[in-house]
Design an enzyme around this catalytic site. Sequence first.
Site, mmCIF file in Angstrom:
data_model
loop_
_atom_site.group_PDB
_atom_site.id
_atom_site.type_symbol
_atom_site.label_atom_id
_atom_site.label_comp_id
_atom_site.label_asym_id
_atom_site.label_seq_id
_atom_site.Cartn_x
_atom_site.Cartn_y
_atom_site.Cartn_z
ATOM 1 N N ASN A 1 0.624 -1.591 0.250
ATOM 2 C CA ASN A 1 0.261 0.193 -0.143
ATOM 3 C C ASN A 1 0.976 1.112 0.139
ATOM 4 O O ASN A 1 0.535 1.965 -0.446
ATOM 5 C CB ASN A 1 -0.665 0.079 1.253
ATOM 6 C CG ASN A 1 -0.563 -0.058 2.083
ATOM 7 O OD1 ASN A 1 0.917 -0.890 2.980
ATOM 8 N ND2 ASN A 1 -0.699 1.189 3.776
ATOM 9 N N LYS B 1 12.579 -8.015 1.459
ATOM 10 C CA LYS B 1 11.451 -8.386 0.617
ATOM 11 C C LYS B 1 10.417 -7.993 0.650
ATOM 12 O O LYS B 1 9.487 -7.839 1.279
ATOM 13 C CB LYS B 1 11.388 -10.134 1.297
ATOM 14 C CG LYS B 1 10.409 -10.549 0.009
ATOM 15 C CD LYS B 1 8.448 -10.345 0.414
ATOM 16 C CE LYS B 1 8.046 -11.673 -0.184
ATOM 17 N NZ LYS B 1 6.437 -10.744 -0.878
ATOM 18 N N GLU C 1 4.314 -4.024 12.472
ATOM 19 C CA GLU C 1 3.117 -3.109 12.573
ATOM 20 C C GLU C 1 1.740 -4.187 11.347
ATOM 21 O O GLU C 1 2.005 -4.198 10.379
ATOM 22 C CB GLU C 1 3.522 -2.698 11.786
ATOM 23 C CG GLU C 1 2.947 -0.602 12.016
ATOM 24 C CD GLU C 1 1.868 -0.554 11.168
ATOM 25 O OE1 GLU C 1 0.660 -1.041 11.561
ATOM 26 O OE2 GLU C 1 2.054 -0.135 9.699
ATOM 27 N N LEU C 2 0.954 -3.772 11.961
ATOM 28 C CA LEU C 2 -0.203 -5.178 11.441
ATOM 29 C C LEU C 2 -1.314 -3.869 11.362
ATOM 30 O O LEU C 2 -1.189 -2.775 11.390
ATOM 31 C CB LEU C 2 -0.984 -5.895 12.101
ATOM 32 C CG LEU C 2 0.848 -7.169 12.440
ATOM 33 C CD1 LEU C 2 0.589 -8.079 13.660
ATOM 34 C CD2 LEU C 2 1.880 -7.611 12.089
ATOM 35 N N CYS D 1 -2.975 1.467 6.840
ATOM 36 C CA CYS D 1 -3.177 -0.060 8.397
ATOM 37 C C CYS D 1 -4.293 1.081 9.615
ATOM 38 O O CYS D 1 -4.577 0.639 10.280
ATOM 39 C CB CYS D 1 -1.843 -0.090 8.512
ATOM 40 S SG CYS D 1 -1.134 1.517 8.700
ATOM 41 N N GLU E 1 -10.521 -6.024 9.393
ATOM 42 C CA GLU E 1 -10.079 -4.792 8.847
ATOM 43 C C GLU E 1 -10.693 -5.268 7.373
ATOM 44 O O GLU E 1 -9.865 -6.253 6.812
ATOM 45 C CB GLU E 1 -8.125 -4.904 9.220
ATOM 46 C CG GLU E 1 -8.038 -4.059 8.309
ATOM 47 C CD GLU E 1 -6.410 -4.141 7.763
ATOM 48 O OE1 GLU E 1 -5.779 -2.974 8.133
ATOM 49 O OE2 GLU E 1 -5.766 -5.646 8.037
#
Length: 505
Positions: A166, A189, A264-265, A298, A398
Amino acid sequence: MSQSQASATADGAALELASYPMHIDGRPHTTGTWLDSENPWTGRAWARVAWGGAADVDLAATAAHRAFTIGPWAGMTPTERGKVLVTAADALAAQTARLAEIEVRDNGKLLAEMRGQMDYIPEWFRYYGGLADKVEGSVLPLDKKGYFAFTRKQPVGVVGIITPWNSPLLLLAWKLAPALAAGCTVVIKPSEFTSASTLEFVRILEEAGVPAGVVNVVTGFGHDVGARLVDHPLVRKIGFTGSDATGRLIGAQAAAGLKRCTLELGGKSPNIVFADADLDAAVNGVVSGIFAATGQTCIAGSRLLVEESIHDDFVDRLVRLARRARIGDPMSPGTQVGPVTTRPQLAKILGHIDQAVAAGATTALGGQVPATQPSGGWFVEPTIFTGVTPEMDIAQEEVFGPVLAVIPFRDESEAVRLANSTRFGLGAGIWTSNIERAFRMSDAVDSGMVWVNAYRTVSFMAPFGGMKDSGVGRENGSEAISDYLETKTVWINTGAPNRDPFVLG
């Protein structure tokens, strides 16, 4: 993503794709197999990216470890490293327009937003470049005579960085700048959907003086490239931004190797609007929180908690403003809502919308693919649901798209209960003119970040991260560099007498 060498134009003519090899030890690297990178605006491939695997991670990790232990980077003082980062910041600042256009082709976000992010990214490298030689140990007061003890801070070693699709470069900078300031080396990655900008970014860093092997990029899929990176014995820390489901897997795998993690989810962040708020400002803030970036962030304010006495009026204002949002080409300055970044994400968003309707939510706005598609790309209308109850999936899960769930509340205590009623705790907005309430609410809401009469504001100086299932650790600010450092305690005998060797001294 598909394996391909070329794409086609609308009339069937062959279209030559830009090619992006991996970047390992300062050199381009390919396996001969490529992945298409598709433009969300057109739905067609615009570039091809090298398809790497576990063996390429091994090469990159070895190069990063060599650069960490014996290369010129290893011999630099913190001040010298800091100067390299500041030089890199200037080099990146000179390329912001090009990087922004690549980001838009890859992820479909608005050019205005991507240009703003690119213009801001150099500040992370300036900030952490200045911080590089401000990291200090301390002299320890001791209860034992005859000893001198002190601590020193040392880099953890090779860091694996895994970034989402994003905001690839912004979220990379949040991890890369403090890692380099600490003296670490890295293997990146990027998402298989948005790898091109990262490869361009890393080449700019090396042209600015970051030595070969310090920053490496391996492109490919999570099940082989990502898994091997997390598992690799030379990698000592993982920095990840992505979904909570993937974060759990990464955290468990990293724990098996006793590696550090910053995760960081996701979030299901509430915008909480009280009747005494400036309603025009609150409407703007709610729209910004959920429809900017097509809701693919997020910290999206995907739940609107609004005081019952103003519910109907506020929803009317919100629908009127959101209905005017211009959907279209993200490269156009007049566009306000761009496409969804990936085909699978579009299907996921539409699935959440269908589920909300089936559960009994009322569609106040949107809820469909636009009747007239602006292009061959992937679009969904800005969507607002009312009649939502807290237990509905649309209020708990989410969506990562432009979908807002509206829930009324009676009083402050119910607002807190609703705000804290999900497993997430990343961001929250509070809209009120009552300063005492602002302090009470900011304390009571379980969230890593709280905005009062504002939303979706970030800074390289301000820690960013979540509570509960929204993650582990913090990015940005001076404390972020600590996650890339080890503390070593040194004891020096300055005259302590010999002691019993079989007894702890």
